[in-house]
Write a protein that holds these residues in place. Sequence first.
Motif, PDB file in Angstrom:
ATOM      1  N   GLN A 238       0.850  -1.186   0.000  1.00  0.00           N
ATOM      2  CA  GLN A 238       0.000   0.000   0.000  1.00  0.00           C
ATOM      3  C   GLN A 238       0.885   1.235   0.000  1.00  0.00           C
ATOM      4  O   GLN A 238       1.859   1.307   0.735  1.00  0.00           O
ATOM      5  N   VAL A 239       0.504   2.224  -0.811  1.00  0.00           N
ATOM      6  CA  VAL A 239       1.315   3.438  -0.916  1.00  0.00           C
ATOM      7  C   VAL A 239       1.157   4.303   0.332  1.00  0.00           C
ATOM      8  O   VAL A 239       2.106   4.926   0.799  1.00  0.00           O
ATOM      9  N   ILE A 240      -0.056   4.353   0.890  1.00  0.00           N
ATOM     10  CA  ILE A 240      -0.318   5.137   2.095  1.00  0.00           C
ATOM     11  C   ILE A 240      -0.541   4.183   3.264  1.00  0.00           C
ATOM     12  O   ILE A 240      -1.368   3.274   3.176  1.00  0.00           O
ATOM     13  N   LEU A 241       0.199   4.390   4.338  1.00  0.00           N
ATOM     14  CA  LEU A 241       0.049   3.591   5.549  1.00  0.00           C
ATOM     15  C   LEU A 241      -0.657   4.423   6.614  1.00  0.00           C
ATOM     16  O   LEU A 241      -0.357   5.605   6.782  1.00  0.00           O
ATOM     17  N   VAL A 242      -1.587   3.808   7.320  1.00  0.00           N
ATOM     18  CA  VAL A 242      -2.365   4.513   8.328  1.00  0.00           C
ATOM     19  C   VAL A 242      -2.266   3.773   9.650  1.00  0.00           C
ATOM     20  O   VAL A 242      -2.415   2.546   9.698  1.00  0.00           O
ATOM     21  N   GLU A 243      -1.991   4.528  10.716  1.00  0.00           N
ATOM     22  CA  GLU A 243      -1.984   3.975  12.067  1.00  0.00           C
ATOM     23  C   GLU A 243      -2.913   4.802  12.942  1.00  0.00           C
ATOM     24  O   GLU A 243      -3.124   5.988  12.690  1.00  0.00           O
ATOM     25  N   ALA A 244      -3.467   4.155  13.983  1.00  0.00           N
ATOM     26  CA  ALA A 244      -4.390   4.825  14.894  1.00  0.00           C
ATOM     27  C   ALA A 244      -4.006   4.504  16.327  1.00  0.00           C
ATOM     28  O   ALA A 244      -3.650   3.367  16.642  1.00  0.00           O
ATOM     29  N   VAL A 245      -4.082   5.533  17.191  1.00  0.00           N
ATOM     30  CA  VAL A 245      -3.752   5.372  18.610  1.00  0.00           C
ATOM     31  C   VAL A 245      -4.803   6.094  19.438  1.00  0.00           C
ATOM     32  O   VAL A 245      -5.094   7.266  19.189  1.00  0.00           O
ATOM     33  N   ALA A 246      -5.375   5.396  20.424  1.00  0.00           N
ATOM     34  CA  ALA A 246      -6.303   6.044  21.347  1.00  0.00           C
ATOM     35  C   ALA A 246      -5.517   6.902  22.337  1.00  0.00           C
ATOM     36  O   ALA A 246      -4.412   6.546  22.739  1.00  0.00           O
ATOM     37  N   GLU A 247      -6.082   8.033  22.741  1.00  0.00           N
ATOM     38  CA  GLU A 247      -5.341   8.994  23.567  1.00  0.00           C
ATOM     39  C   GLU A 247      -4.891   8.402  24.886  1.00  0.00           C
ATOM     40  O   GLU A 247      -3.861   8.791  25.438  1.00  0.00           O
ATOM     41  N   SER A 248      -5.637   7.458  25.457  1.00  0.00           N
ATOM     42  CA  SER A 248      -5.247   6.860  26.732  1.00  0.00           C
ATOM     43  C   SER A 248      -4.765   5.424  26.569  1.00  0.00           C
ATOM     44  O   SER A 248      -4.633   4.704  27.553  1.00  0.00           O
ATOM     45  N   GLY A 249      -4.515   5.018  25.334  1.00  0.00           N
ATOM     46  CA  GLY A 249      -4.084   3.647  25.092  1.00  0.00           C
ATOM     47  C   GLY A 249      -5.235   2.709  24.805  1.00  0.00           C
ATOM     48  O   GLY A 249      -5.141   1.842  23.944  1.00  0.00           O
ATOM     49  N   GLN A 250      -6.336   2.870  25.545  1.00  0.00           N
ATOM     50  CA  GLN A 250      -7.556   2.109  25.330  1.00  0.00           C
ATOM     51  C   GLN A 250      -8.730   3.066  25.222  1.00  0.00           C
ATOM     52  O   GLN A 250      -8.717   4.161  25.772  1.00  0.00           O
ATOM     53  N   LEU A 251      -9.781   2.638  24.512  1.00  0.00           N
ATOM     54  CA  LEU A 251     -10.979   3.458  24.395  1.00  0.00           C
ATOM     55  C   LEU A 251     -11.829   3.286  25.650  1.00  0.00           C
ATOM     56  O   LEU A 251     -12.179   2.167  26.028  1.00  0.00           O
ATOM     57  N   LYS A 252     -12.147   4.408  26.301  1.00  0.00           N
ATOM     58  CA  LYS A 252     -12.945   4.396  27.523  1.00  0.00           C
ATOM     59  C   LYS A 252     -14.412   4.623  27.169  1.00  0.00           C
ATOM     60  O   LYS A 252     -14.751   5.615  26.512  1.00  0.00           O
ATOM     61  N   PRO A 253     -15.319   3.742  27.599  1.00  0.00           N
ATOM     62  CA  PRO A 253     -16.728   3.868  27.209  1.00  0.00           C
ATOM     63  C   PRO A 253     -17.414   5.023  27.926  1.00  0.00           C
ATOM     64  O   PRO A 253     -17.069   5.394  29.045  1.00  0.00           O
ATOM     65  N   GLY A 254     -18.410   5.608  27.231  1.00  0.00           N
ATOM     66  CA  GLY A 254     -19.258   6.614  27.842  1.00  0.00           C
ATOM     67  C   GLY A 254     -18.705   8.015  27.858  1.00  0.00           C
ATOM     68  O   GLY A 254     -19.392   8.937  28.306  1.00  0.00           O
ATOM     69  N   VAL A 255     -17.463   8.223  27.421  1.00  0.00           N
ATOM     70  CA  VAL A 255     -16.878   9.562  27.384  1.00  0.00           C
ATOM     71  C   VAL A 255     -16.271   9.800  26.010  1.00  0.00           C
ATOM     72  O   VAL A 255     -16.001   8.866  25.256  1.00  0.00           O
ATOM     73  N   GLU A 256     -16.049  11.074  25.697  1.00  0.00           N
ATOM     74  CA  GLU A 256     -15.442  11.409  24.412  1.00  0.00           C
ATOM     75  C   GLU A 256     -13.958  11.026  24.412  1.00  0.00           C
ATOM     76  O   GLU A 256     -13.212  11.437  25.282  1.00  0.00           O
ATOM     77  N   ASN A 257     -13.558  10.226  23.444  1.00  0.00           N
ATOM     78  CA  ASN A 257     -12.175   9.807  23.277  1.00  0.00           C
ATOM     79  C   ASN A 257     -11.608  10.423  22.008  1.00  0.00           C
ATOM     80  O   ASN A 257     -12.298  10.512  20.986  1.00  0.00           O
ATOM     81  N   ILE A 258     -10.347  10.830  22.071  1.00  0.00           N
ATOM     82  CA  ILE A 258      -9.648  11.282  20.872  1.00  0.00           C
ATOM     83  C   ILE A 258      -8.851  10.115  20.302  1.00  0.00           C
ATOM     84  O   ILE A 258      -8.121   9.431  21.034  1.00  0.00           O
ATOM     85  N   ILE A 259      -9.004   9.878  19.017  1.00  0.00           N
ATOM     86  CA  ILE A 259      -8.193   8.887  18.309  1.00  0.00           C
ATOM     87  C   ILE A 259      -7.249   9.648  17.391  1.00  0.00           C
ATOM     88  O   ILE A 259      -7.690  10.418  16.525  1.00  0.00           O
ATOM     89  N   TYR A 260      -5.947   9.461  17.585  1.00  0.00           N
ATOM     90  CA  TYR A 260      -4.950  10.121  16.757  1.00  0.00           C
ATOM     91  C   TYR A 260      -4.620   9.225  15.561  1.00  0.00           C
ATOM     92  O   TYR A 260      -4.395   8.024  15.710  1.00  0.00           O
ATOM     93  N   LEU A 261      -4.585   9.818  14.387  1.00  0.00           N
ATOM     94  CA  LEU A 261      -4.323   9.094  13.143  1.00  0.00           C
ATOM     95  C   LEU A 261      -3.034   9.610  12.520  1.00  0.00           C
ATOM     96  O   LEU A 261      -2.780  10.815  12.503  1.00  0.00           O
ATOM     97  N   LEU A 262      -2.231   8.686  12.025  1.00  0.00           N
ATOM     98  CA  LEU A 262      -0.989   9.034  11.344  1.00  0.00           C
ATOM     99  C   LEU A 262      -0.980   8.393   9.968  1.00  0.00           C
ATOM    100  O   LEU A 262      -1.104   7.169   9.840  1.00  0.00           O
ATOM    101  N   ALA A 263      -0.852   9.208   8.944  1.00  0.00           N
ATOM    102  CA  ALA A 263      -0.745   8.725   7.561  1.00  0.00           C
ATOM    103  C   ALA A 263       0.675   8.987   7.070  1.00  0.00           C
ATOM    104  O   ALA A 263       1.197  10.095   7.207  1.00  0.00           O
TER     105      ALA A 263
END
Length: 366
Positions: A238-263
Amino acid sequence: YTLVVETHSEVGSDRVEQAITLQRSYRLLLSVDKPLYQPGQVIHMRALALSTVDRRAAAGQPIVFTVEDSKENKLLRQQVVASEYGLAALDFGLSGEAEQGRYRLSATVGDTTSERIVTVGPYVLPKFRIQIETERSYYLPGDRVEGHIQAEYFFGKPVSSGQVELRGVVYDVERSEEVSLQGKTDEEGRFTFAFDLPGYFAGGMLESGVAHFGLEVSVTDQAEHTENSSRMLPVSDQVILVEAVAESGQLKPGVENIIYLLASYPDGSPAEADLSVTFGRETIECRTGAYGLAEVRVVPGERKAHRLVVDARDADGNQTSRDLTLSGVFGSDHLLLRPERAIYQVGETLAAEVLAGRPEGTVYLD
């Protein structure tokens, strides 16, 4: 580590998970004055030991130094008491007839050991340099690789009529040679090459999306002196590689989570791309900036794993689709602590946001 206890009986079953920390009693750094020694020279070793609990110097603690040669013969084992600063030093003189090869040096204090590898052998200064150039910085499986090798002496004269051997290798379970080319440099010290990459790569392609194809080059001049050089070519399907990381390492239910994306591209350079992110039934459109970074905000439910599908497309028409999985947790008693930035100067004001999975309660911030 996570300690898991499971119990089963006629009346039912239960499972308890608890995080535990495994750590050594000391933090130990072993250093030497250089990585290469000639027979007859002295190896200067120094160790710095700190307590893991309070980071205080391991003053007065015995530190044991050992030296093993390339055949695992133990040449030295000596104890030195650390100073008030947690430092201990020792010199080891090599014999003039010392065995050549890789020597293993170690320092031990309590249950903690630190090791270093040094090389013992005569100095051989290179007579000329070799540069390997390819027309692209990354490739797809099956692509044609074109490039050239430039060999020249350090005083500027080209290595003309030098015998060139080029090997293309992959590293899967073991080293495998896929390409073998021979030839001679021209009057300007240049050798041009072209070959096709294998159509399939295993190992690295399965883990990170990027495999590596190694170029190993040796050039022998007319005085029968040989120099070697190598280069790794990133290869991805693939020419473009994409990775994703949750702001706290894991997604916490019931609250707003930021997911950081790197292309990024397979050579590691950032990719400015339009992203379409599907999380559950929600689709979010965003774009990465000059550093290939973007973020999306989601409110996950209680789930052990969350699926994230990212479609990316750059200005050159390159596109990819990545199916990612982010880990999650169960329960409603979760907190997210989100400072406005990661680095502060002394005297600045820290502004932080706390997100809780329950609508009421008291938050304590230390």
